[in-house]
Design an enzyme around this catalytic site. Structure first.
Site, short mmCIF file in Angstrom:
data_model
loop_
_atom_site.label_atom_id
_atom_site.label_comp_id
_atom_site.label_asym_id
_atom_site.label_seq_id
_atom_site.Cartn_x
_atom_site.Cartn_y
_atom_site.Cartn_z
N GLU A 62 38.26 71.35 38.44
CA GLU A 62 38.57 70.32 38.31
C GLU A 62 38.71 69.53 39.55
OE1 GLU A 62 43.29 70.83 39.59
OE2 GLU A 62 43.65 69.31 37.96
N ASN A 64 51.37 65.40 44.83
CA ASN A 64 50.70 64.39 43.81
C ASN A 64 52.43 63.94 43.14
OD1 ASN A 64 51.33 66.21 42.61
ND2 ASN A 64 49.34 66.44 40.77
N TYR A 65 53.32 64.20 43.22
CA TYR A 65 55.03 64.31 43.25
C TYR A 65 55.79 65.11 44.09
CZ TYR A 65 53.55 63.30 38.08
OH TYR A 65 53.05 61.90 36.98
N CYS A 82 48.00 67.02 37.58
CA CYS A 82 47.32 68.26 36.39
C CYS A 82 47.00 68.26 35.42
CB CYS A 82 47.75 69.88 36.89
SG CYS A 82 49.99 69.13 36.36
N THR A 83 47.42 66.64 34.65
CA THR A 83 47.58 66.43 33.67
C THR A 83 46.35 65.52 33.15
OG1 THR A 83 49.98 65.84 33.21
CG2 THR A 83 50.20 67.51 32.98
N LYS A 143 58.36 74.25 51.07
CA LYS A 143 57.50 74.46 52.51
C LYS A 143 56.63 72.93 51.63
CE LYS A 143 53.12 73.89 53.86
NZ LYS A 143 53.22 72.40 53.58
N GLU A 149 52.35 76.01 38.60
CA GLU A 149 51.29 75.43 38.04
C GLU A 149 50.65 75.50 38.97
OE1 GLU A 149 53.60 71.70 37.90
OE2 GLU A 149 51.57 70.74 37.13
N ARG A 194 53.36 66.31 31.26
CA ARG A 194 54.68 67.30 31.47
C ARG A 194 55.65 67.24 30.42
NH1 ARG A 194 57.82 67.78 36.48
NH2 ARG A 194 56.26 65.09 36.97
O1 G3H Z 1 50.20 67.19 38.08
C1 G3H Z 1 50.88 68.06 38.20
C2 G3H Z 1 52.12 67.50 37.31
O2 G3H Z 1 53.11 68.41 36.67
C3 G3H Z 1 51.75 66.47 35.74
O3 G3H Z 1 52.94 65.63 35.75
O4 G3H Z 1 52.15 65.01 33.09
O5 G3H Z 1 54.03 64.14 34.39
O6 G3H Z 1 52.26 63.49 34.92
P1 G3H Z 1 53.25 64.34 34.64
#
Ligand code: G3H
Length: 505
Positions: free
Chosen positions: A406, A181-182, A311-312, A204, A277, A466
């Site tokens: 989740e 996702n990032y 995740c947030t 990885k 995380e 985050r």
């Molecule tokens: O998906 C997990 C990321 O650490 C979320 O980051 O809150 O900046 O979208 P973010």
């Protein structure tokens, strides 16, 4: 020649730098980076990277063998001492140059992220620029992380004959596993701190997101990260994950991804430092005095940005019945007016597909099970291929699957509680504990309430998130191990080493 605030006048990254990454066929087959060269794997096995946007194969990446993993990690181990003996200012310059070149290639990297993981234009661009800023910040902060000197007589029973000189040392070879996702930003959040602290990195990348990570690797390499100091190994978690996480020469693992995989890695990794995380399943608790229009806006952003694959993300909303009754129509309205789902390459669309057909199947199943368990679909709920409508569920209870696990997609659930204690219990009974947000005009009440919640961070009057990236970022329970955030990550990726001087009496 250009000017960089950290480096003065600098060269632009040579134009042909990315030539070595692939064979340039259509679609290209990408090499992996063994620490010295870009090469195809002897496995002869490649993995198709399918764009979630239009189902096109945009490239294939290598699935490396165990012996290629062994030799790459060996190189990383050999290179680490030399890298850590380079002055930190020099390591910092290399990182600043990489940050500069990421900014310089922002358009290309943004386009790559959009096609490879289906992010909207603005989300993809933000990810790239945030990554460059993060590298600069890590490089600067690394310079001021220091050890200390301690006097023995500060502990009862000791006199002044002892003193400790405590320095901060690199940990060694850090295995960095980043999520789809990032792919750029959450890789950078691992690579930059590991490198500035003098570690070498076995990287990885996520399978979906690999290609972006290969570009990132080449930027670090051309910026000056020496041979062996960074190796980038592609392959699925199923094929190479176990071998990597149990490798005897890996000294630390930093991972972002699901709680399920995180727990499995933690079980296998043994006695090495872990920085994880994992999943969030984050609640929003709305008190009756909250600004409902503002709160609805935060819920929509929190639940649906990047199709809920953060995740947030906000996964459920708790409140007294009148609050929820007031809130749901506002959230539906805001979703209608602000979320435009469609091909993310079109700039006016702000919500694209989810990452894969399989992910869409899982999310759809979760919605259908919730409905069968008694939830009401107030908005959305339908699916077209990998595109899942932003979905709002009402009448959800804590025992439903959609609450317990989740859902990594654009689904938000609403729950009615009769007492604040009931909301606190629901949040604290969860297997997750990343963030929670509380909406109220009474900040004092929010703080008192926040203190009762077993999560890493409470956001008062904001969606969970985050950043800013120098704030501590952590999860409790199934949501993570260790603390990230610039100085916290630098500490985690180094260790204190004491030299105790025993002075003659
Ligand atoms: O998906 C997990 C990321 O650490 C979320 O980051 O809150 O900046 O979208 P973010």
């Amino acid at each position: 020649m250009r000017h960089n605030q950290h480096l003065g006048t600098i060269e632009t990254m040579p134009k042909d730098s990315f030539e070595v990454l692939s064979d340039h066929k259509s679609p290209p087959t990408y090499n992996f980076f063994d620490g010295e060269k870009w090469v195809p794997s002897h496995s002869g096995k490649t993995i198709d990277i399918v764009s979630p946007v239009d189902d096109d194969v945009i490239g294939t990446v290598q699935s490396v063998t165990q012996s290629e993993i062994d030799s790459s990690i060996y190189r990383a181990k050999q290179a680490q001492k030399k890298w850590s003996s380079l002055p930190i200012t020099k390591r910092g310059q290399i990182l600043h140059l990489a940050a500069d070149w990421i900014r310089h290639h922002e358009q290309m990297l943004t386009a790559q992220l959009i096609t490879e993981i289906g992010k909207s234009v603005s989300e993809a661009k933000d990810e790239i620029l945030r990554s460059a800023d993060m590298i600069d910040y890590f490089a600067n902060a690394g310079l001021s992380l220091r050890g200390e000197e301690l006097e023995g007589d500060a502990f009862p029973g000791y006199d002044q004959s002892k003193m400790a000189i405590v320095e901060r040392c690199p940990i060694g070879v850090v295995l960095a596993i980043s999520p789809f996702n990032y792919p750029v930003n959450l890789s950078v959040s691992k690579l930059a701190p590991a490198l500035i602290m003098g570690n070498s990195v076995v990287f990885k990348p996520p399978t979906q997101g690999s290609i972006s990570c290969l570009y990132l690797t080449e930027i670090f390499r051309v910026a000056g990260v020496p041979d062996g100091t960074l190796v980038t190994l592609t392959g699925t978690g199923n094929d190479i994950g176990n071998y990597l996480v149990t490798h005897k020469d890996i000294n630390m693992i930093t991972y972002t991804g699901s709680s399920q995989v995180g727990k499995s890695i933690a079980t296998k990794a043994g006695m090495i430092p872990l920085l994880f995380e994992c999943g969030g399943n984050n609640p929003a608790l709305v008190l009756p005095d909250a600004d409902m229009v503002f709160t609805a806006g935060e819920i929509v952003k929190g639940a649906f940005s990047y199709s809920g694959q953060r995740c947030t993300a906000i996964k459920y909303v708790l409140g007294f019945p009148p609050t929820i009754d007031q809130l749901i129509p506002l959230v539906v309205e805001k979703t209608k007016s602000s979320i435009k789902m469609g091909d993310p390459r079109i700039e006016t669309n702000n919500m694209g597909p989810v990452i894969s057909e399989h992910a869409a199947d899982e999310i759809e199943k979760r919605i259908l099970v919730a409905k069968a368990e008694g939830a009401t679909i107030v908005f959305g709920g339908k699916r077209d291929g990998r595109y899942i409508e932003p979905t709002i569920l009402d009448n959800v209870n804590p025992h439903m699957e959609v609450m317990r696990i989740e859902t990594f997609g654009p689904v938000v659930s609403f729950l009615r509680v009769q007492a604040i204690d009931e909301a606190v219990k629901i949040i604290n009974d969860s297997d997750y504990g990343l963030q929670a947000c509380i909406f109220t005009k009474d900040e004092g009440a929010g703080i008192v309430l926040g203190k009762q919640l077993d999560v890493g961070t409470i956001q008062l009057n904001n969606k969970p998130q985050r950043g800013p990236d120098h704030f501590p970022f952590l999860g409790v329970k199934g949501s993570g191990v260790g603390v990230q955030g610039i100085s916290y990550t630098l500490e985690a990726m180094s260790r204190p080493k004491s030299i105790v001087l025993n002075k003659p009496q």
